[in-house]
Design an enzyme around this catalytic site. Structure first.
Site, short mmCIF file in Angstrom:
data_model
loop_
_atom_site.label_atom_id
_atom_site.label_comp_id
_atom_site.label_asym_id
_atom_site.label_seq_id
_atom_site.Cartn_x
_atom_site.Cartn_y
_atom_site.Cartn_z
N ALA A 10 28.12 -57.58 -58.32
CA ALA A 10 29.06 -58.69 -58.22
C ALA A 10 30.48 -58.27 -58.61
CB ALA A 10 28.60 -59.85 -59.08
N HIS A 33 24.23 -58.07 -62.91
CA HIS A 33 23.40 -57.84 -64.10
C HIS A 33 23.85 -58.65 -65.30
CE1 HIS A 33 26.27 -55.38 -66.48
NE2 HIS A 33 26.78 -55.11 -65.29
N LYS A 191 36.35 -38.44 -50.78
CA LYS A 191 37.72 -38.96 -50.59
C LYS A 191 38.26 -39.54 -51.89
CE LYS A 191 36.62 -43.54 -50.53
NZ LYS A 191 37.29 -44.70 -51.17
N THR A 248 42.72 -44.49 -49.02
CA THR A 248 42.59 -44.40 -50.48
C THR A 248 43.61 -43.45 -51.11
OG1 THR A 248 40.90 -44.32 -52.21
CG2 THR A 248 40.90 -42.53 -50.62
#
Length: 332
Positions: A10, A33, A191, A248
């Site tokens: 999440a 969790h 990457k 990125t």
């Protein structure tokens, strides 16, 4: 609405993928969790900590109970950090029925031994378990904001890749399928190392020329390692290779790039990690990639210098000087 998918993790990306599937009409269960965090998601109908803004669709529910995940459906999409990947699947396995299908959006290596994540899935379940990886240039906030995005779904099982594509594909989220699971895994993991290196260079103020050279030579390193491990060279020229690398390394939405920027600007590792406040996959990936390169005899000088900055205390500027001092050679 007869389709179901459970998303594990999440954080920003797991939440985004759950929202995307739900928007596409799929009944979706998002697991995390941390019970308190999941309770706040259930109450707010929003992930205010990691993805503020987008409201959860009605057909998206949340839980912190793995037993509930197992009872919900047999299609699992894992989006936890790489260091938690194996442990999460081991805990989940105790509840799962036969016929499970496992996909993951985690980019990294198994922190136990540096193996690729598809090996973890095969070891925990079986070689025959339908397995797929989602990768490519995709910042969570932009996908959640419904901005145009294209990703790769890699799987040796074309039917499973097509199923995932059907669940996630939309007018603003384009999915391409690929059978080269190894190549896509290597591209997505390494990457992040190059993004830290690019951030360091920019933090030192070395300019656009340096950044372009670093990205280009970094791609060469990714290709050399990926092909050595069994990936296909053409994969690295696609979304999960060059596309993800450019994204990125050049945009400050990347945690790995921001981490490198902080190091280049003189901040120490702990301070940079605390400032970012979320998982920085490139830190562990730098060590795992460096060890893989040594094991397989692959020349990866940018990776090596990044590893030395992170794990041996090498000064960032000295790492750059080491790269510039390398013997002149033909481009390859």
């Amino acid at each position: 609405m007869n389709k179901k998918i459970a998303v594990l993790g999440a954080g920003s990306w797991g939440t985004t993928l759950a929202i995307l599937a739900a928007r596409n009409g799929c009944r979706t269960l998002l697991w995390g969790h941390n019970r308190e965090h999941m309770a706040s998601l259930a109450q707010d109908r929003e992930n205010k900590r990691y993805l503020p803004g987008p409201v959860f669709p009605e057909n998206l529910s949340v839980t912190s109970d793995l037993a509930e995940v197992a009872g919900f459906c047999n299609l699992i999409l894992v989006s936890v950090p790489s260091h938690a990947f194996k442990d999460t699947l081991l805990k989940l396995k105790a509840y799962l029925p036969d016929g499970i299908q496992i996909a993951w959006a985690t980019k990294g290596f198994n922190s136990d031994n540096g193996s690729l994540l598809h090996k973890v899935v095969a070891d925990i379940f079986s070689e025959q378990t339908p397995a797929a990886l989602l990768s490519g240039p995709s910042f969570a906030a932009e996908v959640a904001a419904d901005l145009p995005t294209a990703i790769t779904i890699a799987s040796p099982q074309p039917d499973f890749a097509a199923l995932l594509a059907d669940i996630l594909h939309s007018e603003r989220f384009r999915t391409y399928t690929n059978s080269d699971l190894i190549g896509v895994e290597v591209g997505g993991a390494v990457k992040n190392v190059m993004a830290i290196a690019a951030g360091i260079a920019d933090g030192l103020g070395l300019g656009a020329n340096t950044r372009a050279a670093l990205i280009t030579r970094g791609l060469n390193e990714i290709i050399r390692l990926g092909v050595k491990l069994g990936g296909k060279q053409e994969t690295f020229m696609g979304l999960a290779g060059l596309g993800d690398l450019i994204l990125t390394c050049t945009d400050n939405q990347s945690r790995n790039r921001r981490f490198g920027l902080a190091l280049g600007q003189g901040k120490d590792r702990a301070e940079a990690i605390q400032e970012i406040g979320q998982e920085i996959e490139g830190i562990s990936a730098a060590k795992e990639t460096f060890l893989l390169a040594k094991k397989h005899g692959v020349d990866m000088p940018i990776t090596e210098q990044t590893y030395k900055v992170l794990y041996e205390g090498l000064a960032p500027l000295e790492a750059v000087q080491n790269l510039l001092a390398r013997e002149q050679k033909a481009e390859s």
